[in-house]
Scaffold this motif. Structure first.
Motif, mmCIF file in Angstrom:
data_model
loop_
_atom_site.group_PDB
_atom_site.id
_atom_site.type_symbol
_atom_site.label_atom_id
_atom_site.label_comp_id
_atom_site.label_asym_id
_atom_site.label_seq_id
_atom_site.Cartn_x
_atom_site.Cartn_y
_atom_site.Cartn_z
ATOM 1 N N LEU A 1 54.150 40.132 47.157
ATOM 2 C CA LEU A 1 53.158 39.169 47.647
ATOM 3 C C LEU A 1 53.737 38.275 48.739
ATOM 4 C CD1 LEU A 1 51.357 37.960 44.381
ATOM 5 C CD2 LEU A 1 50.505 39.562 46.095
ATOM 6 N N VAL B 1 45.441 38.124 48.807
ATOM 7 C CA VAL B 1 46.028 38.624 47.570
ATOM 8 C C VAL B 1 45.037 39.572 46.900
ATOM 9 C CG1 VAL B 1 46.847 37.982 45.266
ATOM 10 C CG2 VAL B 1 47.463 36.589 47.250
ATOM 11 N N LYS C 1 46.175 41.242 41.443
ATOM 12 C CA LYS C 1 47.373 40.388 41.422
ATOM 13 C C LYS C 1 46.998 38.905 41.492
ATOM 14 C CE LYS C 1 50.300 43.850 41.600
ATOM 15 N NZ LYS C 1 51.170 44.161 40.441
ATOM 16 N N GLY D 1 49.314 35.617 41.675
ATOM 17 C CA GLY D 1 49.251 34.810 42.889
ATOM 18 C C GLY D 1 48.864 33.375 42.608
ATOM 19 N N ALA E 1 49.211 44.326 48.867
ATOM 20 C CA ALA E 1 50.280 43.335 48.741
ATOM 21 C C ALA E 1 51.425 43.611 49.688
ATOM 22 C CB ALA E 1 50.789 43.315 47.301
#
Length: 562
Positions: free
Chosen positions: A293, A419, A423, A427, A558
C-alpha cells in the motif's frame, strides 16, 4: 458500466439495496465514531469531580486520561486487519459491545485502579470501532457519495472533540461524573440495532482466515511503547529520571529514565515488524500490514500529512479547557459551551464539503481546511490573556472548527482513495494509527510547551512579589504545574498577588502552546503539497483515471506504479 456479478453479504462488492438505506447506515456508523471520540474528550472536564470522589493520586489522574489512548492507538492496526478477514460490521458491533460493557465498569468504579482498568478495556473496544467505520464507508460508497460520506465522518470527529467537554460538563454539573460513562450504554444499544438493520456486512472473502500473530505482537509492542514514551516523557524525564515510575509493587530503580528504554524498544520492535512483514510478503503469506500500500503515492504521502496535522490539531484541546476553568473561572458546563463553537464550525464545514466536494479537488479542500486551522489557532494565541472574554475566543474556535471539519474528512478520503476495497481495513487502520500517533505526539509536545512555559514564567513573576521567600516560590510553582492549574483558584485566599501571577503565567503557557500548534499545522500544510491533485467527482462517478472500470469495485491495485 456496472459489475454484473451478484453481490453477496460477505463480498467486498456488496452494497445496500437502496441509497436511502445506505445513508441511514452512515448515520449509525457516524454515531459509533461519535461514541468513541466523545469518550476520549469527555473525561477532561470530569477529572476534578473524579479526584474528589475517588481520592485518586496525580499519577492515577494521568493514567485515567491516558490509558484509553495508549491501548486505542496500539490496537488500531490489528483490528483493521481482522475486520478485513472476519467481517467489518461484525468487528464494529463487537467493539461497541466491549466499549459499552467497559463503560458500565467505569461508571461503577469505586477506586482509581478500577477506573483505569475499565478505561483500558474501553480502549480495546474503541480500537475495534474506528478503523471498521472507515473501511465500511470505503466499501459501501463510491465516487462523489464517498467524498460526502467521508466529510460527514470527519466532521463528526471534529465536532465530537468539542461536544465531549460540553456533554461531560453538563452531566458532571447536574448529575455525576459517572453518567459521563453511563451514557455510553444506551448509545451503544442504538448503534448496534441501527448497524444490524442498515449496514451490510463486508469482508475480504478471497484470503485465508490466518492472522500474522508475530506481526500483531510486534505491532502492538511498537505502538504501545511509542505512545507511552510520547505521553509520559514529561512526567518521568526524557533522559534522566525526574520522578520514580511505580507499577504495582515495582519501582523503577535506575537513574536513566524508562522513556529512552521505551523508545529503544519502539525502534527494535518496529524494525523487526517491517522485516518480518516483508519476509512473509515475499513468501506469499498473509501479513498484518499490506506493505505494498505504501507504493501508492496518495496513501503514503497522505498518511505523513495526516500524522503531522493531527499533531497540531488536538494538542490545543489539552490546554484550552484547563485555561478556561482554572484561569477564567468557568465551570465545566460553561467550558463546554465555549468549546461548542468548535463543533458548530466543524458541522458547517460538512455542509461546505457536501456542496463543493464535486467541484473542488479533495486536496484543495484539505489545504483550505489546514489554513483555517492555522488562522484559528494562531488567533487564539493572540487573544488569550488572564482577563480575556469568551467573545474574543469563540470566533477563532469557530474558524478552527471549520478547518478541522474540512481537513479531517477530506484528508481521510485522499489517503484511502486508491486503496482497494479488500485492503480497506488495513488501510484505514494504518491511517487511524498515524493520526493517533500524531495526536499523542501533539499532547506530549504541546503539553511540555504548556507546563514548561507556565513554570518558567511563574517563577520569574513570583521573583517580583515582595516578601515571598524562594522556598515558598518553589512550592507555588510546583503546585500550579503539578495540578495543571487547579491550584490557582485556592491561591486567591492566600495571596491575591501570587494568584494574579499564576493566572498570567498560565495564560502565557497556553498562548505559547497555541503558537506551537500553529507551527506544526504550517508543517502539515507544507506536507500536503506532496499530494497530487485529482479531479473532483462529478455525477457520482470515479475520477477519469477509473473510467470504464466497474463502479462497485476499487480499480487501483495496491502495487500501482507511482
Amino acid at each position: 458500466m456496472t459489475d454484473q456479478r451478484p453481490a453477496t453479504p460477505t463480498s467486498p462488492l456488496a452494497r445496500t439495496e437502496s441509497p436511502r438505506r445506505r445513508w441511514a447506515g452512515l448515520v449509525f456508523i457516524s454515531v459509533a465514531v461519535a461514541l468513541i471520540i466523545v469518550d476520549s474528550t469527555i473525561i477532561n472536564v470530569a477529572i476534578p469531580s473524579i479526584v474528589r470522589d475517588l481520592a485518586i493520586t496525580s499519577t492515577q489522574v494521568q493514567w485515567v486520561q491516558e490509558s484509553y489512548t495508549l491501548v486505542f492507538a496500539a490496537l488500531l492496526l490489528v483490528f483493521g486487519t481482522l475486520a478485513d478477514r472476519y467481517g467489518r460490521r461484525r468487528i464494529l458491533i463487537l467493539g461497541v459491545v466491549i466499549f459499552a460493557a467497559a463503560s458500565v465498569l467505569a461508571s461503577a468504579a469505586q477506586s482509581g485502579d478500577l477506573l483505569i482498568g475499565a478505561r483500558l478495556i474501553q480502549g480495546i473496544g474503541g480500537a475495534m470501532v474506528l478503523p471498521t467505520t472507515l473501511s465500511l464507508i470505503n466499501a459501501n460508497f463510491r465516487g462523489r457519495d464517498r467524498g460526502i460520506a467521508f466529510a460527514i465522518w470527519g466532521s463528526t470527529i471534529g465536532g465530537m472533540v468539542a461536544v465531549g467537554p460540553l456533554l461531560g460538563g453538563w452531566l458532571t454539573t447536574y448529575f455525576s461524573w459517572r453518567w459521563a460513562f453511563g451514557i455510553n450504554v444506551p448509545l451503544g444499544v442504538i448503534i448496534i440495532i441501527g448497524v444490524l438493520v442498515f449496514v451490510t456486512e463486508s469482508k475480504d472473502a478471497g484470503e485465508p482466515r490466518r492472522v500474522d500473530v508475530v506481526g500483531a505482537v510486534l505491532s502492538v509492542l511498537t505502538s504501545a511503547t511509542l505512545v507511552f514514551g510520547l505521553i509520559e516523557g514529561r512526567s518521568y524525564g526524557w533522559w534522566l529520571t525526574n520522578k520514580p515510575m511505580v507499577i504495582g509493587g515495582f519501582t523503577w530503580p535506575y537513574e536513566i529514565s524508562p522513556i529512552p528504554i521505551a523508545f529503544a524498544i519502539t525502534l527494535l520492535a518496529g524494525t523487526a515488524f517491517i522485516l518480518w512483514g516483508l519476509s512473509r510478503q515475499r513468501a506469499g503469506k498473509t501479513t498484518l500490514l499490506a506493505f505494498s500500500l505504501f507504493r501508492i503515492a496518495s496513501f503514503r504521502n497522505g498518511n505523513i500529512a495526516a500524522m503531522i496535522v493531527s499533531l497540531g490539531e488536538f494538542g490545543i484541546i489539552l490546554s484550552l479547557p484547563l485555561w478556561l476553568q482554572n484561569v477564567l473561572g468557568y465551570d465545566a458546563l460553561q467550558t463546554g459551551f465555549v468549546l461548542l463553537a468548535l463543533a458548530i464550525g466543524s458541522f458547517v464545514a460538512s455542509g461546505f464539503a457536501g456542496a463543493y466536494g464535486n467541484r473542488v479537488s479533495p486536496e484543495t479542500i484539505v489545504r483550505v481546511g489546514i489554513v483555517l486551522e492555522i488562522v484559528g489557532v494562531a488567533g487564539l494565541g493572540l487573544v488569550i490573556t488572564a482577563d480575556a472574554s469568551w467573545l474574543a475566543i469563540v470566533p477563532f474556535l469557530f474558524v478552527y472548527g471549520m478547518g478541522v471539519g474540512l481537513a479531517t474528512a477530506q484528508l481521510t478520503g485522499v489517503v484511502l482513495k486508491d486503496v482497494p476495497v479488500e485492503k480497506s481495513g488495513q488501510g484505514s487502520g494504518t491511517s487511524s494509527t498515524a493520526r493517533q500517533i500524531g495526536s499523542a505526539l501533539g499532547i506530549a509536545v504541546l503539553g511540555t510547551v504548556l507546563f514548561t512555559s507556565v513554570g518558567a514564567s511563574l517563577d520569574a513573576k513570583l521573583a517580583d512579589v515582595p516578601g515571598l521567600p524562594e522556598s515558598a516560590r518553589t512550592q507555588v510553582v510546583d503546585a500550579v504545574v503539578d495540578s495543571a492549574g487547579a491550584a490557582i483558584p485556592a491561591l486567591d485566599a492566600q495571596s491575591p498577588a501570587v494568584a494574579t501571577a499564576a493566572r498570567d503565567a498560565f495564560s502565557e503557557g497556553t498562548r505559547y502552546s497555541a503558537f506551537a500548534a500553529a507551527g506544526f499545522l504550517v508543517i502539515g500544510l507544507l506536507a500536503t503539497l506532496r499530494l497530487s491533485g485529482t479531479a473532483p467527482y462529478r455525477d457520482g462517478r470515479e475520477p477519469e483515471a477509473d473510467a470504464g472500470a466497474p463502479a462497485s469495485v476499487a480499480v487501483t491495485p495496491a502495487d500501482k506504479p507511482v
